[in-house]
Scaffold this motif. Sequence first.
Motif, short mmCIF file in Angstrom:
data_model
loop_
_atom_site.label_atom_id
_atom_site.label_comp_id
_atom_site.label_asym_id
_atom_site.label_seq_id
_atom_site.Cartn_x
_atom_site.Cartn_y
_atom_site.Cartn_z
N ALA A 24 0.83 -1.21 0.00
CA ALA A 24 0.00 0.00 0.00
C ALA A 24 0.87 1.26 0.00
O ALA A 24 0.61 2.21 -0.74
N ALA A 25 1.90 1.24 0.83
CA ALA A 25 2.80 2.39 0.89
C ALA A 25 3.47 2.61 -0.46
O ALA A 25 3.61 3.74 -0.93
N GLY A 26 3.85 1.50 -1.11
CA GLY A 26 4.49 1.60 -2.41
C GLY A 26 3.55 2.16 -3.47
O GLY A 26 3.93 3.04 -4.24
N VAL A 27 2.32 1.68 -3.46
CA VAL A 27 1.33 2.19 -4.41
C VAL A 27 1.14 3.68 -4.20
O VAL A 27 1.20 4.48 -5.15
N ASP A 28 0.95 4.06 -2.95
CA ASP A 28 0.77 5.47 -2.63
C ASP A 28 1.96 6.28 -3.11
O ASP A 28 1.81 7.35 -3.72
N GLN A 51 7.93 6.73 -10.24
CA GLN A 51 8.67 5.49 -10.16
C GLN A 51 10.02 5.62 -9.48
O GLN A 51 10.47 4.72 -8.78
N ALA A 52 10.67 6.78 -9.66
CA ALA A 52 12.02 6.94 -9.14
C ALA A 52 12.04 6.98 -7.62
O ALA A 52 13.08 6.75 -7.00
N ALA A 53 10.91 7.26 -7.00
CA ALA A 53 10.87 7.40 -5.54
C ALA A 53 10.72 6.05 -4.85
O ALA A 53 10.71 5.99 -3.62
N LEU A 54 10.61 4.98 -5.62
CA LEU A 54 10.27 3.69 -5.05
C LEU A 54 11.48 2.92 -4.52
O LEU A 54 11.61 1.73 -4.79
N SER A 55 12.33 3.57 -3.75
CA SER A 55 13.42 2.81 -3.15
C SER A 55 12.88 1.94 -2.02
O SER A 55 11.90 2.28 -1.37
N ARG A 112 0.84 7.97 -14.38
CA ARG A 112 2.04 7.79 -15.19
C ARG A 112 3.07 6.89 -14.52
O ARG A 112 3.57 5.93 -15.12
N GLY A 113 3.39 7.22 -13.28
CA GLY A 113 4.40 6.45 -12.57
C GLY A 113 4.03 4.99 -12.47
O GLY A 113 4.84 4.10 -12.74
N MET A 114 2.80 4.73 -12.10
CA MET A 114 2.33 3.35 -11.99
C MET A 114 2.36 2.66 -13.35
O MET A 114 2.78 1.51 -13.46
N PHE A 115 1.93 3.37 -14.37
CA PHE A 115 1.91 2.80 -15.71
C PHE A 115 3.32 2.41 -16.15
O PHE A 115 3.54 1.30 -16.67
#
Lengths: 194, 194
Positions: free
Chosen positions: A14-18, A25-29, A100-103
């Motif tokens: 959930a945190a990742g989706v948010d 996408q770049a923030a998904l460390s 966009r990021g999710m896509f």
Amino acid sequence: MDVEETGLRARLVAAGVDLVLREGQAALSLREIARRAGVSHGAPRRYFPTHVDLLSAIAREGFADLTARVEQTMRDAGPDPRTRLAALARTYLDFAAAHRGMFELMFRHDLLDSGRLRLRETSLPLFAVLADLVAQVRRPTDTPAPVLAGALWANLHGIAQLWAWGSLPLATDAHDDEALLRAALDAHLGPTRH
Amino acid sequence: MDVEETGLRARLVAAGVDLVLREGQAALSLREIARRAGVSHGAPRRYFPTHVDLLSAIAREGFADLTARVEQTMRDAGPDPRTRLAALARTYLDFAAAHRGMFELMFRHDLLDSGRLRLRETSLPLFAVLADLVAQVRRPTDTPAPVLAGALWANLHGIAQLWAWGSLPLATDAHDDEALLRAALDAHLGPTRH
DNA sequence: CCCGCGAGTAGACAGCGTCTACGCCACCCT
DNA sequence: AGGGTGGCGTAGACGCTGTCTACTCGCGGG
């Protein structure tokens, strides 16, 4: 019992989706996701052996979301297959533009072919809906329906991709996206008759 | 004078091109490129302020390569605009398939809209060739030529993208790529007449 | 009662991109 | 000819990343 406290695994996803919806996408460390979930950086490892495993789970959530939207669209759209297809296409493109990021995450090939996470299969029912509609609306051409459906999907995907980074040189009009979509539909399914 | 010793800048880009062709996009760390070029990790900074500046320069090399191939194709192809278009499309897809890492790099949006590197403009002449051919071969439909060209390009791009990670569920036949390409061309330009 | 084990913590490690301080060598100017 | 200067590359530090490992805490079962 608090339904929000159902396991760290769900909280991480959930945190990742948010995060990907909010910051891209770049923030998904891995460490940032753990931080947002309120745990230490080592915690995710118990549920996701590696970073891309977590990312894949997040991407799967994205596919689920898109599928749900498409199903809703199919419920709302009228009976005419052609207009149903147009609505589906619009939903696809709207999703890509709005998330966009999710896509981008959903179609990162290093996630897609990483292991047996079966992320690829997640997109299959979506394609089935498209193929079914195409089979209904198809003119008697020599192009087999699945190939036609694939070509149309590729066209939608390409449009989403290209206008996502605004690279289409014909961006003279604000409504070019609409024109592009209509052109694709007309090309693959024949011009709208009225 | 040795023509190979012309400046570190060119050597860095060359090393990067070599690396991305050989190992893929993920191998393109700044330090690894510097290593391959035989300099310390700080050296690139004098020519490329940031990592993505270097990556953009490498991607531009990719666009130059693709453009050269397309031009060569246009020189070799016959006079018929329809077959010229088919050859162009084939070249585009072959490039994407043969140089996957470079192709991905070329369309990473975080490179494309980063600063004034004008990477976007690099793809413009390519589009011009396509648009020109489309204008010649176009049937008298109501879809304007630039829009039609954009839609076709999107279709090509989508096909390249989708089959790059082999996600098209209709991969029952090894020759599906060919079928997909023909379907796209037929759809946008009308079926081949013979 | 205490043992064990699942779950999360904390620290180490190598690699990354960026920044800064520092040599070094070649060239120009007087 | 000698001394300053500036471009070019080195080297080390910083904070961040993903992964690995040793550990601690708490709870349930023999």
